[in-house]
Each structure stands twice: as structure tokens, then as C-alpha cells.
Scaffold this active site. Structure first.
Site, PDB file in Angstrom:
ATOM      1  N   GLU A   1       0.827  -1.216   0.000  1.00  0.00           N
ATOM      2  CA  GLU A   1       0.000   0.000   0.000  1.00  0.00           C
ATOM      3  C   GLU A   1       0.860   1.265   0.000  1.00  0.00           C
ATOM      4  O   GLU A   1       0.692   2.165   0.827  1.00  0.00           O
ATOM      5  CB  GLU A   1      -0.990  -0.021   1.165  1.00  0.00           C
ATOM      6  CG  GLU A   1      -1.976  -1.170   1.060  1.00  0.00           C
ATOM      7  CD  GLU A   1      -3.187  -1.040   1.983  1.00  0.00           C
ATOM      8  OE1 GLU A   1      -3.172  -0.166   2.877  1.00  0.00           O
ATOM      9  OE2 GLU A   1      -4.148  -1.802   1.795  1.00  0.00           O
TER      10      GLU A   1
ATOM     11  N   GLU B   1      -5.425  -8.564  -0.993  1.00  0.00           N
ATOM     12  CA  GLU B   1      -6.274  -8.069   0.098  1.00  0.00           C
ATOM     13  C   GLU B   1      -7.662  -7.834  -0.468  1.00  0.00           C
ATOM     14  O   GLU B   1      -7.828  -7.073  -1.427  1.00  0.00           O
ATOM     15  CB  GLU B   1      -5.726  -6.767   0.706  1.00  0.00           C
ATOM     16  CG  GLU B   1      -4.512  -6.960   1.581  1.00  0.00           C
ATOM     17  CD  GLU B   1      -4.217  -5.732   2.446  1.00  0.00           C
ATOM     18  OE1 GLU B   1      -5.188  -5.041   2.853  1.00  0.00           O
ATOM     19  OE2 GLU B   1      -3.033  -5.464   2.698  1.00  0.00           O
TER      20      GLU B   1
END
Length: 220
Positions: free
Chosen positions: A63, A186
Site C-alpha cells: 500500500e 487483500e
């Protein structure tokens, strides 16, 4: 790593690009996967593991567009190029390197990464979470919700097909051989923290039951 080995699963380790160093990442990979007589391999042996583990997948950062460093796609491309250089394949080990991709609808990130470092990665990640309200500032409760939020959660979940199709199409423009994989690493639902819990912890309460004669859910 021992648990993965015991259950026959492939390990997926993520390196810290946000606040770590290339040296730190290189050292961890050597510690886990080298069978040499090096200082780090011997440190692993001292800690009780003689043979190196099999490390199938390695994420170079996580991320990067948000909590992993708030980086622009261009800056992360340079960082990926730098850090990935030190993710070494030791004899008997061939690591599948995964670059940090989109948070769902950031299609520009794919374009930049594929054009800048597409030949250096094996996979590009995609994250997508479904929210009852589709609002990260007020996501909704995991246990106190009506039929409307149940329905909206399922509708958001169904967007996965669209996202996979669009991201794949962008990747294929730069990767005609379709060598780079789209890795959805994810994905799930996300709710507001439960009352009394610490918001910083990744705790999600999503199992509940209504006691006979009661209106409030009872946590199980």
C-alpha cells in the site's frame, strides 16, 4: 514459515519499503532463503532452522499509495527498482516478486508501474474492500445494520469482476505476453471499530446472534 511448511502452503512475505531499508530487506531474504555459510544463514541455524525455508512470494512494499508511504506511482516505481535489486534468488530459491498495485480504482498506478518496472516484476497487487456505506469515514457497523446496508455490501462485492477486468486490460497493454500476474492479496469487508475497541487494531467483529426475545446482538 514453519506453519506454512506444515500445512503445505506457500509463504507470502512482504518487505518494508515505507520505513525500512534495502539492506534490511536483503538481510531478511538471505536469512530465510540462503543455504550458504553466511553470517545470516548461520544465525538462522542458531535459531533452530538448519535448512532455508521456501519463500514463494515476496511483496516489495505494501500500500505504497497510502499507509505504506503515501508515494506517487512514479516515486514508488523508482523505489521498487531500487529495493527489488536486493531481493536475491539464492541457489534453490526462485522468488516471485510482487509490486504494490492499486487500492481499487486507481488505474493510473497500473499504467505507470507497468511502463516503468513491468519487466522487473512477476506480479502486481490489487486491494479492494467492500463497505456497507461506501464511505471510509463512516463505514458502518459490522453487527448493527439493516437490510439496506446488507444489500449495499453485496453490491460493492460484485465490483470485483469489473476491477479485475479493467486492471487486467491495462496491464496487458504493456505486457502482451501476459507474463505479469494480477495478484488480489487483500479483499474482504471492512467496518467501523466496535465500541470499546482500539481503532488502531485490525479487529473486525462480524459474527453475531440475536438472543431469544432480545433486540441487541450477542457477540460470540
Amino acid at each position: 514459515m514453519d506453519l506454512c511448511e506444515r500445512i503445505g502452503a506457500d509463504a507470502y512475505v512482504c518487505g518494508n519499503v515505507g520505513s525500512g531499508t534495502p539492506q534490511e530487506m536483503m538481510d531478511w531474504v538471505e536469512y530465510m532463503t540462503s543455504d550458504s555459510d553466511s553470517t545470516l544463514a548461520n544465525e538462522r541455524r542458531k535459531n533452530g532452522r538448519e535448512k532455508p525455508w521456501k519463500l514463494a512470494y515476496f511483496g516489495v512494499g505494501n500500500e505504497s499509495w497510502g499507509c505504506g508511504g503515501n508515494m506517487t506511482p512514479e516515486y514508488y516505481s523508482d523505489q521498487f527498482r531500487r529495493y527489488n535489486t536486493f531481493v536475491k534468488n539464492y541457489p534453490g530459491s526462485r522468488i516471485y516478486r510482487i509490486a504494490c498495485g492499486s487500492n481499487g480504482t486507481d488505474f493510473k498506478l497500473d499504467e505507470v508501474l507497468m511502463s516503468q518496472v513491468g519487466t522487473r516484476m512477476n506480479g502486481l497487487s490489487l486491494h479492494w474492500y467492500t463497505l456497507p456505506t461506501n464511505n471510509w469515514r463512516a463505514k458502518g457497523s459490522a453487527t448493527q445494520f439493516g437490510e439496506d446496508q446488507w444489500h449495499s455490501t453485496l453490491v460493492q462485492t460484485l465490483r470485483m469482476e469489473e476491477l479485475i477486468t479493467r486492471h487486467s486490460a491495462i496491464m496487458d497493454k504493456s505486457d502482451l505476453q501476459k507474463r505479469v500476474g494480477l495478484i488480489v492479496d487483500e479483499w474482504g469487508t471492512w467496518y467501523d471499530p466496535e465500541p470499546g475497541s482500539t481503532p488502531g487494531f485490525l479487529y473486525q467483529q462480524n459474527i453475531s446472534a440475536t438472543p431469544s426475545g432480545g433486540d441487541q446482538p450477542e457477540h460470540l
